[in-house]
Scaffold this active site. Structure first.
Site, PDB file in Angstrom:
ATOM      1  N   HIS A   1      25.851  33.162  32.954  1.00 32.56           N
ATOM      2  CA  HIS A   1      25.435  32.079  33.857  1.00 32.56           C
ATOM      3  C   HIS A   1      26.003  30.766  33.281  1.00 32.56           C
ATOM      4  CE1 HIS A   1      23.374  30.122  36.971  1.00 32.56           C
ATOM      5  NE2 HIS A   1      22.118  30.280  36.631  1.00 32.56           N
TER       6      HIS A   1
ATOM      7  N   ASP B   1      13.749  32.470  28.956  1.00 34.81           N
ATOM      8  CA  ASP B   1      14.081  32.808  30.348  1.00 34.81           C
ATOM      9  C   ASP B   1      13.189  33.986  30.740  1.00 34.81           C
ATOM     10  OD1 ASP B   1      15.328  33.124  32.820  1.00 34.81           O
ATOM     11  OD2 ASP B   1      17.098  34.163  32.012  1.00 34.81           O
TER      12      ASP B   1
HETATM   13  N1   CP Z   1      18.474  28.504  37.193  1.00 33.52           N
HETATM   14  C1   CP Z   1      18.934  28.998  38.358  1.00 33.52           C
HETATM   15  O1   CP Z   1      20.059  29.449  38.459  1.00 33.52           O
HETATM   16  O2   CP Z   1      18.052  28.930  39.390  1.00 33.52           O
HETATM   17  P1   CP Z   1      18.218  29.631  40.828  1.00 33.52           P
HETATM   18  O3   CP Z   1      18.129  31.122  40.597  1.00 33.52           O
HETATM   19  O4   CP Z   1      17.085  29.101  41.642  1.00 33.52           O
HETATM   20  O5   CP Z   1      19.549  29.255  41.381  1.00 33.52           O
HETATM   21  N1  NVA Z   2      18.135  35.751  33.848  1.00 28.81           N
HETATM   22  C1  NVA Z   2      17.728  35.265  35.141  1.00 28.81           C
HETATM   23  C2  NVA Z   2      18.284  33.891  35.369  1.00 28.81           C
HETATM   24  C3  NVA Z   2      17.854  33.259  36.655  1.00 28.81           C
HETATM   25  C4  NVA Z   2      18.480  31.916  36.881  1.00 28.81           C
HETATM   26  C5  NVA Z   2      18.189  36.213  36.228  1.00 28.81           C
HETATM   27  O1  NVA Z   2      19.331  36.707  36.149  1.00 28.81           O
HETATM   28  O2  NVA Z   2      17.416  36.491  37.148  1.00 28.81           O
END
Ligand code: CP
Ligand code: NVA
Length: 307
Positions: free
Chosen positions: A128, A223
């Protein structure tokens, strides 16, 4: 040749610093770049739900004068209705850039391979990068530095952890990751982070002890324990992560000026206690805001990139 934003591994330390500087400029003088994407359209392909990523990209593209086209999971049905390569080649005939949130990282790689326009990773199972760079920007704002700081990441070694490891290592910030035994971050990302850290002087530690990770940390990050796509494992995960909650007792071990970070969405009472995420050291909504500024920086960077 076009440049994509898929993994922070593909960017040098100086390029990441350039992004941080650009995001700062955009945050403080937003009007300067008002027409940057005038006449340009972006396809936003989402296979998963989103608040921050979708809204910050749509708003950022709008603020730069461009046109965002949101494509929900059932619109183009990535991977189901036609080959990803054909989707990429078709979209490249209409739009100037693609943002994609996918289940399988390979789909982002395929989109990038077959499209002639820049592809931005809006989250995959592996990484991400937009969030990690917005987080580095937030830390830099709060401490006026990255080098010499220590981040503790406690919880699931997931896509967020992988990107934070690379971002921290490339920018000279030490990072200590504490996860249960079977939830360590991707070994390839850990090794890549160690290689970068050897050049920048950062320390990379992987442990099973939240206390060891958090001791003396300037940034405490967590997270969700159940990422999108893992919902069927919820019961097992909640059990396996017992003892990994970021709560008052744990953050008492951090540096006295520590900040608490979370990419959101958060689950109070699971990975973090309400008192920590809603407490005075929490900067989670600054992180959320900085997604907007950082992603505008990423889009401008990709369109001005010179090989
Ligand atoms: N942190 C983040 O990516 O949030 P969303 O899943 O709401 O886009
Ligand atoms: N680790 C989480 C991040 C969300 C922004 C997911 O992949 O759902």
């Amino acid at each position: 040749m076009k440049k994509d934003f898929i993994s922070l591994k593909d960017f040098s330390s100086s390029e990441l610093n350039e992004l941080l500087n650009l995001a700062k400029q955009l945050k403080h003088s937003p009007r300067q770049s008002a027409d940057y994407l005038r006449g340009k359209s972006f396809a936003l392909i989402f296979q998963k739900p989103s608040n921050r990523t979708r809204v910050s990209f749509e708003t950022g593209i709008f603020q730069l004068g461009g046109n965002p086209i949101y494509l929900a999971p059932d619109d183009i049905s990535l991977g189901k209705r036609e080959p990803t390569a054909d989707i990429a080649r078709t979209l490249s005939r209409y739009v100037d850039g693609i943002v994609a949130r996918v289940f399988f990282h390979q789909d982002i790689l395929d989109l990038a391979k077959y499209s002639s326009v820049p592809v931005i990773n809006g989250l995959s199972d592996l990484s991400h990068p937009c969030q990690a760079m917005a987080d580095m920007f937030t830390i830099q704002e709060k401490f006026n530095a990255l080098k010499g700081l220590k981040m503790a990441y406690v919880g699931d070694g997931n896509n967020m952890t992988n990107s934070l490891l690379i971002a921290a290592a490339k920018l000279g910030m030490s990072i200590s990751v504490a996860t249960p035994q079977d939830y360590a971050p991707d070994a390839g990302y850990v090794n890549a982070a160690r290689e970068c850290a050897a050049k920048t002087g950062a320390m990379i530690t992987v442990t099973q002890s939240p206390q060891e990770a958090v001791r003396g940390a300037h940034v405490v990050y967590t997270d969700t324990w159940v990422s999108m796509g893992q919902e069927e494992e919820t019961e097992k995960r909640l059990k396996d992560f017992e003892g990994y909650q970021v709560d008052e007792k744990l953050v008492a071990l951090a540096d006295e000026k520590f900040i608490f970070m979370h990419c959101l969405p958060a689950h109070r009472g699971q990975e973090v206690s309400a008192s920590v995420i809603d407490g005075e050291r929490s900067v989670v909504f600054d992180e959320a805001e900085n997604r907007l500024h950082m992603q505008k920086a990423v889009m401008i960077f990709l369109f001005t990139f010179k090989h």
